[in-house]
Design a protein around this motif. Structure first.
Motif, mmCIF file in Angstrom:
data_model
loop_
_atom_site.group_PDB
_atom_site.id
_atom_site.type_symbol
_atom_site.label_atom_id
_atom_site.label_comp_id
_atom_site.label_asym_id
_atom_site.label_seq_id
_atom_site.Cartn_x
_atom_site.Cartn_y
_atom_site.Cartn_z
ATOM 1 N N THR A 198 -0.186 -13.822 -13.066
ATOM 2 C CA THR A 198 -0.540 -14.746 -14.324
ATOM 3 C C THR A 198 -0.254 -14.131 -15.334
ATOM 4 O OG1 THR A 198 -1.242 -16.540 -12.390
ATOM 5 C CG2 THR A 198 -0.905 -16.906 -14.517
ATOM 6 N N PHE A 199 -1.224 -12.869 -15.592
ATOM 7 C CA PHE A 199 -1.253 -12.196 -16.691
ATOM 8 C C PHE A 199 -0.896 -10.419 -16.650
ATOM 9 C CE2 PHE A 199 -3.370 -16.181 -18.262
ATOM 10 C CZ PHE A 199 -3.213 -16.419 -19.281
ATOM 11 N N GLY A 200 -0.272 -10.048 -15.189
ATOM 12 C CA GLY A 200 -0.226 -9.103 -15.167
ATOM 13 C C GLY A 200 -0.961 -8.077 -14.900
ATOM 14 N N SER A 201 -1.510 -8.205 -13.759
ATOM 15 C CA SER A 201 -2.270 -7.396 -12.553
ATOM 16 C C SER A 201 -1.669 -7.080 -11.187
ATOM 17 C CB SER A 201 -3.698 -7.997 -12.741
ATOM 18 O OG SER A 201 -3.323 -9.504 -12.217
ATOM 19 N N GLY A 202 -0.118 -7.626 -10.871
ATOM 20 C CA GLY A 202 0.009 -7.238 -9.887
ATOM 21 C C GLY A 202 0.602 -6.489 -9.569
ATOM 22 N N HIS A 203 0.568 -4.855 -9.898
ATOM 23 C CA HIS A 203 0.394 -3.978 -10.060
ATOM 24 C C HIS A 203 -0.815 -3.566 -9.194
ATOM 25 C CE1 HIS A 203 -0.652 -4.060 -14.016
ATOM 26 N NE2 HIS A 203 -1.461 -2.547 -13.632
ATOM 27 N N VAL A 204 -1.718 -3.527 -9.762
ATOM 28 C CA VAL A 204 -3.260 -3.334 -9.511
ATOM 29 C C VAL A 204 -3.471 -4.376 -7.914
ATOM 30 C CG1 VAL A 204 -5.424 -3.016 -9.925
ATOM 31 C CG2 VAL A 204 -3.913 -2.829 -11.667
ATOM 32 N N ALA A 205 -3.894 -3.040 -7.122
ATOM 33 C CA ALA A 205 -4.233 -4.150 -5.797
ATOM 34 C C ALA A 205 -6.086 -4.126 -6.060
ATOM 35 C CB ALA A 205 -4.144 -3.185 -4.548
ATOM 36 N N ASP A 206 -6.430 -5.161 -5.134
ATOM 37 C CA ASP A 206 -8.035 -5.425 -4.542
ATOM 38 C C ASP A 206 -8.013 -4.759 -2.898
ATOM 39 O OD1 ASP A 206 -10.867 -5.784 -4.066
ATOM 40 O OD2 ASP A 206 -10.857 -7.708 -5.284
ATOM 41 N N PRO A 207 -8.685 -3.790 -2.719
ATOM 42 C CA PRO A 207 -9.042 -3.377 -1.324
ATOM 43 C C PRO A 207 -9.762 -4.222 -0.593
ATOM 44 C CG PRO A 207 -10.986 -2.581 -2.752
ATOM 45 C CD PRO A 207 -9.748 -2.498 -3.783
ATOM 46 N N GLU A 208 -11.060 -5.505 -1.210
ATOM 47 C CA GLU A 208 -11.074 -6.123 -0.576
ATOM 48 C C GLU A 208 -9.966 -8.096 -0.799
ATOM 49 O OE1 GLU A 208 -14.192 -7.042 1.068
ATOM 50 O OE2 GLU A 208 -15.318 -5.290 0.159
ATOM 51 N N ILE A 209 -10.452 -8.799 -1.038
ATOM 52 C CA ILE A 209 -8.714 -10.114 -1.292
ATOM 53 C C ILE A 209 -8.752 -10.366 -2.990
ATOM 54 C CG2 ILE A 209 -10.199 -10.704 0.717
ATOM 55 C CD1 ILE A 209 -12.373 -13.050 -1.327
ATOM 56 N N ILE A 210 -7.924 -11.064 -3.185
ATOM 57 C CA ILE A 210 -7.617 -11.483 -3.945
ATOM 58 C C ILE A 210 -8.078 -13.094 -4.334
ATOM 59 C CG2 ILE A 210 -5.619 -13.303 -2.980
ATOM 60 C CD1 ILE A 210 -3.875 -13.097 -5.749
ATOM 61 N N ILE A 211 -8.924 -13.586 -4.483
ATOM 62 C CA ILE A 211 -10.201 -14.775 -5.544
ATOM 63 C C ILE A 211 -9.521 -15.696 -5.085
ATOM 64 C CG2 ILE A 211 -12.022 -14.992 -6.511
ATOM 65 C CD1 ILE A 211 -13.110 -12.292 -7.379
ATOM 66 N N ALA A 212 -9.516 -16.229 -4.069
ATOM 67 C CA ALA A 212 -8.336 -17.570 -4.133
ATOM 68 C C ALA A 212 -9.114 -18.555 -5.295
ATOM 69 C CB ALA A 212 -8.923 -18.255 -2.918
ATOM 70 N N GLY A 213 -7.591 -19.520 -6.018
ATOM 71 C CA GLY A 213 -7.482 -20.085 -6.670
ATOM 72 C C GLY A 213 -7.763 -19.899 -8.349
ATOM 73 N N ILE A 214 -8.075 -18.095 -9.081
ATOM 74 C CA ILE A 214 -7.885 -18.117 -10.220
ATOM 75 C C ILE A 214 -7.104 -17.527 -10.657
ATOM 76 C CG2 ILE A 214 -10.373 -18.809 -10.306
ATOM 77 C CD1 ILE A 214 -10.688 -15.605 -10.084
ATOM 78 N N GLY A 215 -5.803 -16.242 -9.412
ATOM 79 C CA GLY A 215 -4.580 -15.736 -9.859
ATOM 80 C C GLY A 215 -3.851 -16.475 -8.343
ATOM 81 N N SER A 216 -2.361 -15.655 -9.053
ATOM 82 C CA SER A 216 -1.585 -16.044 -7.990
ATOM 83 C C SER A 216 -0.637 -14.664 -7.689
ATOM 84 C CB SER A 216 -0.419 -17.578 -8.107
ATOM 85 O OG SER A 216 0.460 -17.140 -6.905
#
Length: 367
Positions: A198-216
């Motif tokens: 949504t704001f261009g962080s798709g190239h950076v991975a979180d080793p835990e989880i993507i926080i549901a509901g605030i991004g996609s």
């Protein structure tokens, strides 16, 4: 007196946590947008009582839409993620909602796309169904006008910094829009997870989880990028620390996205002490007991955490980054491929540069 439980669930509490720091606490925030959306669709004749409303969800919007359908005598069909738990499945069943739950997936993007494909199949099989498209249709902004009026009345209309998860843009974007209509000097600070396009962080991975509901991991259609002044990206570990501290320090039991918003709000309050800072707590912490609160002993101290200032998304690093957005347009990869130019409700604080589509053929996902 409320006529239905959904009205009570959707009414937020405004809590003063500290001098200049306020919390807008919801039990389940998306009930606000779902109720107003269904009411508007009925009033305008788009749908009729007894019709079936369909959408994809990983949980929160499923519950909100089921409540709205129960309130207005509609049928509800949900294509749910594998993350929909037993408690929610049971509630949906008793409320009369039909849930199709997807099998486990190796990635969030695959899960989202699979749900979207199934929604399209359902619409082809049942052309009289109405796709709610919560992440594409601006009708989901409408419910936040009453919330903005409540904020305005309680804060006196002074300078306000609003902090919250971006998600579809329907909460923070709509609140900013409606506060601006009331001549409030409002500054919008969005909170994003790493891994969100949504704001261009798709190239950076979180080793835990993507926080549901605030991004996609796929583009959303009704985010008004031009409304945002500042962006914070927070990883799971930082958000966990925020959620635990919020409960320990202020006794507010709220979800993981709230922990992220709380950290960002504390920082913004420190940066501009002359402004009142209000952050959005979208839901309670109950579904995060095992994944977040049970790990409270490993949570970092919030006073030891600080964002890394970045000038562009290519500089983003975990666990926490902050960047001035200043109303910039959507980054590459955040727009729908066949989007048509449009804006949120009304003309907003600035002219919208974000393009989106309400076409049923576009991809959508709900969390």
């Amino acid at each position: 007196m409320d006529e239905h439980i959904s009205e009570a669930i959707g009414r937020p509490d405004l809590i003063r946590l500290d001098d200049g720091l306020l919390c807008l606490r919801f039990e389940t925030m998306k009930v606000v947008s779902a109720l107003a959306a269904v009411s508007h669709l009925l009033d305008t004749g788009v749908v009729r009582r007894g019709d079936t409303l369909v959408d994809s969800s990983s949980g929160i919007y499923a519950y909100a839409l089921a409540l709205a359908c129960h309130r207005y005598g509609m049928r509800c069909h949900i294509v749910g993620s594998t993350t929909v738990d037993h408690t929610l499945r049971t509630q949906l069943d008793i409320l009369g909602a039909h849930l199709e739950q997807m099998p486990p997936s190796s990635s969030l993007k695959l899960d989202q796309n699979r749900r979207v494909d199934r929604v399209r199949e359902i619409l082809r099989e049942n052309p009289d169904y109405h796709w709610m498209r919560q992440y594409h249709d601006d009708v989901h902004y409408l419910g936040y006008e009453a919330v903005a009026e409540r904020i305005h009345a309680r804060t006196g209309g002074g300078s306000l910094t609003l902090v919250g998860g971006v998600g579809s843009g329907a909460s923070t974007g709509a609140l900013t829009h409606y506060l601006g209509k009331r001549s409030v000097d409002v500054r919008l600070v969005g909170v994003q997870p790493y891994g969100s396009v949504t704001f261009g962080s798709g190239h950076v991975a979180d080793p835990e989880i993507i926080i549901a509901g605030i991004g996609s991991s796929i583009p959303f259609g009704n985010v008004r990028h031009d409304l945002y002044d500042v962006l914070h990206w927070l990883a799971f570990d930082a958000a966990l620390a925020g959620s635990v501290d919020l409960l320990r320090r202020h006794a507010v039991f709220a979800g993981l996205s709230t922990g992220a918003a709380y950290l960002a709000a504390r920082w913004e309050r420190r940066e501009e002490p002359g402004r009142t800072v209000l952050f959005v707590a979208a839901d309670t912490g109950h579904r995060y007991v095992d994944t977040v609160f049970a790990r409270h002993q490993e949570a970092a101290r919030v006073q030891d955490l600080a964002p890394r200032p970045v000038r562009g998304t290519h500089e983003l690093t975990l666990p926490w980054s902050r960047m001035s957005w200043d109303g910039s347009p959507a980054p590459e990869g955040a727009l729908l491929r066949s989007a048509a130019a449009g804006a949120g409700p009304g003309d907003g604080r600035r002219a919208s540069k974000c393009q989106r589509s309400r076409a049923a053929g576009e991809g959508a996902t709900s969390m």
